[in-house]
Design an enzyme around this catalytic site. Structure first.
Site, PDB file in Angstrom:
ATOM      1  N   THR A  15       1.252  -1.324  -0.057  1.00 18.57           N
ATOM      2  CA  THR A  15       0.162   0.116  -0.086  1.00 18.57           C
ATOM      3  C   THR A  15       0.632   1.233   0.117  1.00 18.57           C
ATOM      4  O   THR A  15       2.132   1.453   0.711  1.00 18.57           O
ATOM      5  CB  THR A  15      -0.618   0.138   1.186  1.00 18.57           C
ATOM      6  OG1 THR A  15      -2.144   1.582   1.123  1.00 18.57           O
ATOM      7  CG2 THR A  15      -0.122  -0.129   2.444  1.00 18.57           C
ATOM      8  N   ASP A  75      -7.755  -6.142  -0.942  1.00 22.03           N
ATOM      9  CA  ASP A  75      -8.402  -6.114  -2.313  1.00 22.03           C
ATOM     10  C   ASP A  75      -9.772  -6.242  -1.602  1.00 22.03           C
ATOM     11  O   ASP A  75      -9.990  -7.445  -0.964  1.00 22.03           O
ATOM     12  CB  ASP A  75      -8.542  -6.639  -3.880  1.00 22.03           C
ATOM     13  CG  ASP A  75      -8.722  -5.895  -4.530  1.00 22.03           C
ATOM     14  OD1 ASP A  75      -8.393  -4.592  -4.794  1.00 22.03           O
ATOM     15  OD2 ASP A  75      -9.703  -5.832  -5.545  1.00 22.03           O
TER      16      ASP A  75
HETATM   17  P1  IMP Z   1      -9.136  -1.396  -2.578  1.00 25.18           P
HETATM   18  O1  IMP Z   1      -8.915  -0.158  -1.749  1.00 25.18           O
HETATM   19  O2  IMP Z   1      -9.045  -1.574  -3.571  1.00 25.18           O
HETATM   20  O3  IMP Z   1      -9.210  -2.630  -2.159  1.00 25.18           O
HETATM   21  O4  IMP Z   1     -10.777  -0.793  -2.621  1.00 25.18           O
HETATM   22  C1  IMP Z   1     -11.653  -0.715  -1.428  1.00 25.18           C
HETATM   23  C2  IMP Z   1     -12.892  -0.392  -1.843  1.00 25.18           C
HETATM   24  O5  IMP Z   1     -14.107  -1.116  -1.420  1.00 25.18           O
HETATM   25  C3  IMP Z   1     -12.925   1.020  -0.936  1.00 25.18           C
HETATM   26  O6  IMP Z   1     -12.495   2.396  -1.194  1.00 25.18           O
HETATM   27  C4  IMP Z   1     -14.553   1.418  -0.880  1.00 25.18           C
HETATM   28  O7  IMP Z   1     -15.489   1.795  -1.651  1.00 25.18           O
HETATM   29  C5  IMP Z   1     -15.118  -0.218  -1.133  1.00 25.18           C
HETATM   30  N1  IMP Z   1     -15.394  -0.607   0.273  1.00 25.18           N
HETATM   31  C6  IMP Z   1     -14.265  -1.980   0.821  1.00 25.18           C
HETATM   32  N2  IMP Z   1     -13.945  -2.376   2.662  1.00 25.18           N
HETATM   33  C7  IMP Z   1     -15.079  -1.308   2.681  1.00 25.18           C
HETATM   34  C8  IMP Z   1     -16.024  -1.224   3.745  1.00 25.18           C
HETATM   35  O8  IMP Z   1     -15.462  -1.419   5.257  1.00 25.18           O
HETATM   36  N3  IMP Z   1     -16.827  -0.041   4.651  1.00 25.18           N
HETATM   37  C9  IMP Z   1     -17.374   0.514   3.447  1.00 25.18           C
HETATM   38  N4  IMP Z   1     -16.262   0.522   1.791  1.00 25.18           N
HETATM   39  C10 IMP Z   1     -15.774  -0.238   2.206  1.00 25.18           C
END
Ligand code: IMP
Length: 204
Positions: A15, A75
């Site tokens: 990250t 993810d």
């Molecule tokens: P990543 O950072 O590519 O894994 O994107 C994850 C996205 O999924 C985040 O930007 C949120 O929009 C959504 N997301 C994942 N976990 C949560 C949660 O616990 N609550 C609300 N949205 C979530």
């Protein structure tokens, strides 16, 4: 080959957000030296896979190859049954570059309205997924997935949490994640469940 996370071990978190380090440390529940891909100036790969598991593995493998260290990637996202799993792996992308989740939640509501299932009519079920992958520089990769099922509600409720939290009521509850105390959400969240599986698999 010992696929375990040993106390004190160095782990690269795939990250560029340093704010995630304390969260990862707490969820792993042991002492590790956690560095971020950002601190090591590693480029972020394009998330070209079609599943949460695929993208988590891709990011963990990429960080492990470039850093030469054991690497952890996640993810996550929200999937809506009536929308064939959308936004799913595109959850962050639906909010656009400005990370506008009010807009993303509106988009979910509009898509459901288009097919006649915005509120009480039709299927409002949805689920959150968290995939976690740990990759070793010489190739092995362990991946797990945690989910929490629930129902969508509109308009959004509550100003806590992030992302899609204000429209998601977890199964058996009557408040959205956006209305819950953070500890209450964390007790049942997809992320907590995924980390529990990861600890069971990789920590003695
Ligand atoms: P990543 O950072 O590519 O894994 O994107 C994850 C996205 O999924 C985040 O930007 C949120 O929009 C959504 N997301 C994942 N976990 C949560 C949660 O616990 N609550 C609300 N949205 C979530």
């Amino acid at each position: 080959m010992n696929l375990k996370l040993i106390k004190g071990m160095r782990i690269v978190a795939a990250t560029h957000n340093p704010g995630k380090v304390p969260e990862i440390a707490a969820l792993l529940g042991e002492d590790y030296e956690i560095l971020t891909a950002g601190q090591l100036n590693l480029p972020e790969p394009d998330e070209t896979e079609t599943t949460f598991v695929g993208n988590a593995m891709l990011k963990a493998r990429h960080a492990a190859e470039l850093s030469g260290e054991v690497s952890l990637a996640d993810d996550s996202g929200m999937s809506v049954t009536a929308l064939d799993g959308a936004p799913g792996i595109f959850s962050a992308r639906w909010a656009g570059p400005g990370k506008d989740f009010a807009m993303a939640m509106k988009k979910v509501e509009e898509r459901l309205e288009e097919i006649g299932a915005p509120n009480t009519a039709g299927d409002r079920s949805a689920w959150f997924t968290s995939a976690l992958a740990v990759a070793w520089p010489d190739g092995p990769c362990v991946v797990v997935e945690g989910i929490v099922k629930g129902e969508l509600v509109f308009p959004p409720r509550g100003d806590r949490g992030f992302g899609y939290d204000p429209i998601f009521i977890p199964e058996g509850g009557d408040r959205t994640f956006g209305e819950m105390d953070p500890a209450e959400k964390e007790a049942i969240s997809h992320r907590t469940r995924a980390f529990a599986k990861l600890r069971a698999a990789l920590i003695d």
